[in-house]
Design a protein around this motif. Structure first.
Motif, PDB file in Angstrom:
ATOM      1  N   LEU A 171      -1.755  -2.860  -2.004  1.00 25.27           N
ATOM      2  CA  LEU A 171      -1.606  -2.605  -0.571  1.00 25.27           C
ATOM      3  C   LEU A 171      -2.913  -2.830   0.181  1.00 25.27           C
ATOM      4  O   LEU A 171      -2.923  -3.396   1.280  1.00 25.27           O
ATOM      5  CB  LEU A 171      -1.098  -1.178  -0.338  1.00 25.27           C
ATOM      6  CG  LEU A 171       0.343  -0.888  -0.763  1.00 25.27           C
ATOM      7  CD1 LEU A 171       0.668   0.581  -0.558  1.00 25.27           C
ATOM      8  CD2 LEU A 171       1.323  -1.756   0.024  1.00 25.27           C
TER       9      LEU A 171
ATOM     10  N   TRP B  93       0.923 -10.068   6.706  1.00 25.03           N
ATOM     11  CA  TRP B  93       2.026  -9.416   5.997  1.00 25.03           C
ATOM     12  C   TRP B  93       2.919  -8.634   6.958  1.00 25.03           C
ATOM     13  O   TRP B  93       2.442  -7.836   7.759  1.00 25.03           O
ATOM     14  CB  TRP B  93       1.491  -8.492   4.903  1.00 25.03           C
ATOM     15  CG  TRP B  93       1.085  -9.273   3.685  1.00 25.03           C
ATOM     16  CD1 TRP B  93      -0.103  -9.902   3.470  1.00 25.03           C
ATOM     17  CD2 TRP B  93       1.900  -9.545   2.545  1.00 25.03           C
ATOM     18  NE1 TRP B  93      -0.103 -10.554   2.265  1.00 25.03           N
ATOM     19  CE2 TRP B  93       1.125 -10.350   1.667  1.00 25.03           C
ATOM     20  CE3 TRP B  93       3.199  -9.195   2.178  1.00 25.03           C
ATOM     21  CZ2 TRP B  93       1.615 -10.802   0.446  1.00 25.03           C
ATOM     22  CZ3 TRP B  93       3.687  -9.643   0.963  1.00 25.03           C
ATOM     23  CH2 TRP B  93       2.902 -10.442   0.113  1.00 25.03           C
TER      24      TRP B  93
ATOM     25  N   GLY C 163       6.074  -7.145   5.715  1.00 24.68           N
ATOM     26  CA  GLY C 163       6.745  -6.033   5.047  1.00 24.68           C
ATOM     27  C   GLY C 163       6.915  -6.243   3.560  1.00 24.68           C
ATOM     28  O   GLY C 163       6.650  -7.325   3.031  1.00 24.68           O
TER      29      GLY C 163
ATOM     30  N   LEU D  32       1.557   5.807   2.631  1.00 24.16           N
ATOM     31  CA  LEU D  32       2.123   5.381   3.909  1.00 24.16           C
ATOM     32  C   LEU D  32       1.627   6.252   5.063  1.00 24.16           C
ATOM     33  O   LEU D  32       1.240   7.408   4.871  1.00 24.16           O
ATOM     34  CB  LEU D  32       3.654   5.439   3.840  1.00 24.16           C
ATOM     35  CG  LEU D  32       4.298   4.577   2.756  1.00 24.16           C
ATOM     36  CD1 LEU D  32       5.802   4.821   2.727  1.00 24.16           C
ATOM     37  CD2 LEU D  32       3.988   3.104   2.973  1.00 24.16           C
ATOM     38  N   ASP D  33       1.690   5.695   6.266  1.00 23.58           N
ATOM     39  CA  ASP D  33       1.309   6.442   7.463  1.00 23.58           C
ATOM     40  C   ASP D  33       2.472   7.247   8.012  1.00 23.58           C
ATOM     41  O   ASP D  33       2.270   8.292   8.638  1.00 23.58           O
ATOM     42  CB  ASP D  33       0.803   5.468   8.538  1.00 23.58           C
ATOM     43  CG  ASP D  33      -0.462   4.751   8.100  1.00 23.58           C
ATOM     44  OD1 ASP D  33      -1.459   5.438   7.833  1.00 23.58           O
ATOM     45  OD2 ASP D  33      -0.440   3.510   8.005  1.00 23.58           O
TER      46      ASP D  33
ATOM     47  N   VAL E 271       8.875  -1.150   3.290  1.00 25.67           N
ATOM     48  CA  VAL E 271       7.635  -0.871   4.023  1.00 25.67           C
ATOM     49  C   VAL E 271       7.464  -1.953   5.077  1.00 25.67           C
ATOM     50  O   VAL E 271       7.549  -3.149   4.768  1.00 25.67           O
ATOM     51  CB  VAL E 271       6.409  -0.847   3.089  1.00 25.67           C
ATOM     52  CG1 VAL E 271       5.127  -0.632   3.900  1.00 25.67           C
ATOM     53  CG2 VAL E 271       6.556   0.250   2.036  1.00 25.67           C
TER      54      VAL E 271
ATOM     55  N   PHE F 179       4.863  -3.309   8.156  1.00 28.70           N
ATOM     56  CA  PHE F 179       3.495  -3.217   8.658  1.00 28.70           C
ATOM     57  C   PHE F 179       3.476  -3.465  10.166  1.00 28.70           C
ATOM     58  O   PHE F 179       3.994  -4.488  10.639  1.00 28.70           O
ATOM     59  CB  PHE F 179       2.593  -4.237   7.956  1.00 28.70           C
ATOM     60  CG  PHE F 179       2.544  -4.055   6.468  1.00 28.70           C
ATOM     61  CD1 PHE F 179       1.870  -2.989   5.905  1.00 28.70           C
ATOM     62  CD2 PHE F 179       3.197  -4.944   5.621  1.00 28.70           C
ATOM     63  CE1 PHE F 179       1.834  -2.806   4.526  1.00 28.70           C
ATOM     64  CE2 PHE F 179       3.160  -4.784   4.248  1.00 28.70           C
ATOM     65  CZ  PHE F 179       2.485  -3.708   3.692  1.00 28.70           C
TER      66      PHE F 179
ATOM     67  N   GLY G  68      -1.594  -2.573  11.490  1.00 30.67           N
ATOM     68  CA  GLY G  68      -1.694  -2.333  10.060  1.00 30.67           C
ATOM     69  C   GLY G  68      -1.032  -1.053   9.599  1.00 30.67           C
ATOM     70  O   GLY G  68      -1.056  -0.741   8.402  1.00 30.67           O
ATOM     71  N   ARG G  69      -0.446  -0.309  10.526  1.00 25.18           N
ATOM     72  CA  ARG G  69       0.215   0.948  10.171  1.00 25.18           C
ATOM     73  C   ARG G  69       1.367   0.683   9.207  1.00 25.18           C
ATOM     74  O   ARG G  69       2.158  -0.251   9.396  1.00 25.18           O
ATOM     75  CB  ARG G  69       0.714   1.641  11.437  1.00 25.18           C
ATOM     76  CG  ARG G  69       1.233   3.052  11.229  1.00 25.18           C
ATOM     77  CD  ARG G  69       1.488   3.721  12.570  1.00 25.18           C
ATOM     78  NE  ARG G  69       1.993   5.072  12.392  1.00 25.18           N
ATOM     79  CZ  ARG G  69       1.222   6.125  12.157  1.00 25.18           C
ATOM     80  NH1 ARG G  69      -0.087   5.968  12.059  1.00 25.18           N
ATOM     81  NH2 ARG G  69       1.754   7.329  12.011  1.00 25.18           N
ATOM     82  N   ARG G  70       1.464   1.514   8.166  1.00 24.43           N
ATOM     83  CA  ARG G  70       2.483   1.346   7.139  1.00 24.43           C
ATOM     84  C   ARG G  70       3.622   2.344   7.354  1.00 24.43           C
ATOM     85  O   ARG G  70       3.424   3.559   7.273  1.00 24.43           O
ATOM     86  CB  ARG G  70       1.888   1.585   5.754  1.00 24.43           C
ATOM     87  CG  ARG G  70       0.703   0.706   5.407  1.00 24.43           C
ATOM     88  CD  ARG G  70       0.005   1.218   4.165  1.00 24.43           C
ATOM     89  NE  ARG G  70      -1.169   0.428   3.795  1.00 24.43           N
ATOM     90  CZ  ARG G  70      -2.043   0.789   2.872  1.00 24.43           C
ATOM     91  NH1 ARG G  70      -1.863   1.938   2.204  1.00 24.43           N
ATOM     92  NH2 ARG G  70      -3.089   0.021   2.605  1.00 24.43           N
ATOM     93  N   SER G  71       4.810   1.823   7.616  1.00 27.61           N
ATOM     94  CA  SER G  71       5.986   2.667   7.852  1.00 27.61           C
ATOM     95  C   SER G  71       6.995   2.473   6.730  1.00 27.61           C
ATOM     96  O   SER G  71       7.354   1.341   6.407  1.00 27.61           O
ATOM     97  CB  SER G  71       6.640   2.315   9.196  1.00 27.61           C
ATOM     98  OG  SER G  71       5.729   2.496  10.264  1.00 27.61           O
ATOM     99  N   GLY G  72       7.449   3.581   6.144  1.00 29.21           N
ATOM    100  CA  GLY G  72       8.389   3.517   5.036  1.00 29.21           C
ATOM    101  C   GLY G  72       9.790   3.947   5.433  1.00 29.21           C
ATOM    102  O   GLY G  72       9.969   4.862   6.233  1.00 29.21           O
TER     103      GLY G  72
END
Length: 276
Positions: free
Chosen positions: A52, A59, A61, A76-77, A92, A94, A98-102
């Motif tokens: 990651l 990127w 996702g 993750l954020d 995931v 992006f 750059g925030r990572r959301s799941g």
């Protein structure tokens, strides 16, 4: 139409068998996203943080399969309510920063696959097996099942786990021993979440007028249980149906497009399976 080149991929271990690249690439082709690529990478829990960290702004996702669905959560954020409900992230996305959301698209994918076959609501259901897929099945059933769900498992530890998931998801779950699993087949909806071969012995117990079987396997297909179920006129939903519906939601989230090409994705998956 294609815009700037973007990347996406599926991660897991083992990963060589994954159909996700076939489905996502088919979607990109239909949507005219010529600059998009979708690959697969063998990544385990130990390698996930480094993978990651090494991703650039191109990127969009990631799709995640075993054993990463829970391991990714601390990295993750933010995590959607759906994913948090079963402590499993399979998607995931992006953000521009750059925030990572799941998220978890398996749960709405199960609901959508059933809805496609006309199953909007059931009075009761049975789940064969326990574990991650079974918990997603329970979460899906919490949306469409108005009555009792019986989970057939092999150990008391698994039974406790399923009852705990039921309490957490606010669904009524009763557990039963796997030795009595043939009783499950009389339920209006049966969801089989077990590995290949596990339900083969149950095929001879399919009732004369079966309801709906959702077997999460797609290879080998059909399973003995699914083949027998179809022979007796029961509706069968396959693992490919689930895979396609959850992938549709992933494509929409990663690309920002409001609608992914379900039919083209399914046909691409069917062709890939036929060629194996």
């Amino acid at each position: 139409m294609s815009g700037a080149p973007r990347k996406a991929a599926v991660l897991g271990s083992p990963i060589a068998h994954s159909l996700s690249p076939v489905l996502h690439r088919a979607a990109y082709g239909e949507l005219g996203l010529d600059g998009w690529t979708y690959d697969r990478f063998e990544v385990d829990e130990a390698a996930l943080p480094g993978f990651l960290e090494g991703l650039g702004s191109e990127w969009a996702g990631l799709s995640l399969t075993m054993p990463l669905k829970r391991a990714v959560i601390p990295l993750l954020d933010e995590v959607s309510e759906t994913a948090a409900s079963v402590e499993a992230v399979n998607t995931v996305v992006f953000g521009p920063d750059g925030r990572r959301s799941g998220d978890n698209t398996d749960i709405p994918g199960i609901v959508a696959a059933l809805r496609e076959r006309g199953i909007e609501q059931v009075e009761s259901a049975a789940v064969l097996g326990a574990g991650a897929t079974a918990s997603s099945a329970l979460a899906a059933l919490s949306r469409i099942c108005s009555g009792e769900i019986v989970a057939y498992v092999r150990s008391e530890a698994r039974a406790d786990e399923m009852r705990q998931w039921g309490e957490r998801l606010d669904v009524e779950v009763r557990t039963a021993d796997w030795a009595d699993a043939e009783q499950a087949l009389s339920a209006p909806l049966v969801i089989a979440t077990t590995p290949a071969g596990t339900t083969d012995d149950l095929a001879k117990h399919v009732p004369e007028r079966p309801g709906t079987l959702f077997d999460v396997l797609y290879e080998p297909w059909p399973t003995e249980l699914a083949a027998r179920w179809s022979m007796f006129g029961g509706a069968v939903v396959s693992g490919l149906d689930l895979l396609v519906h959850q992938a549709v939601l992933q494509v929409q989230q990663m690309t920002g497009r409001p609608k992914a090409p379900l039919d083209a994705m399914r046909k691409a998956g069917e062709r890939a399976l036929a060629a194996r």
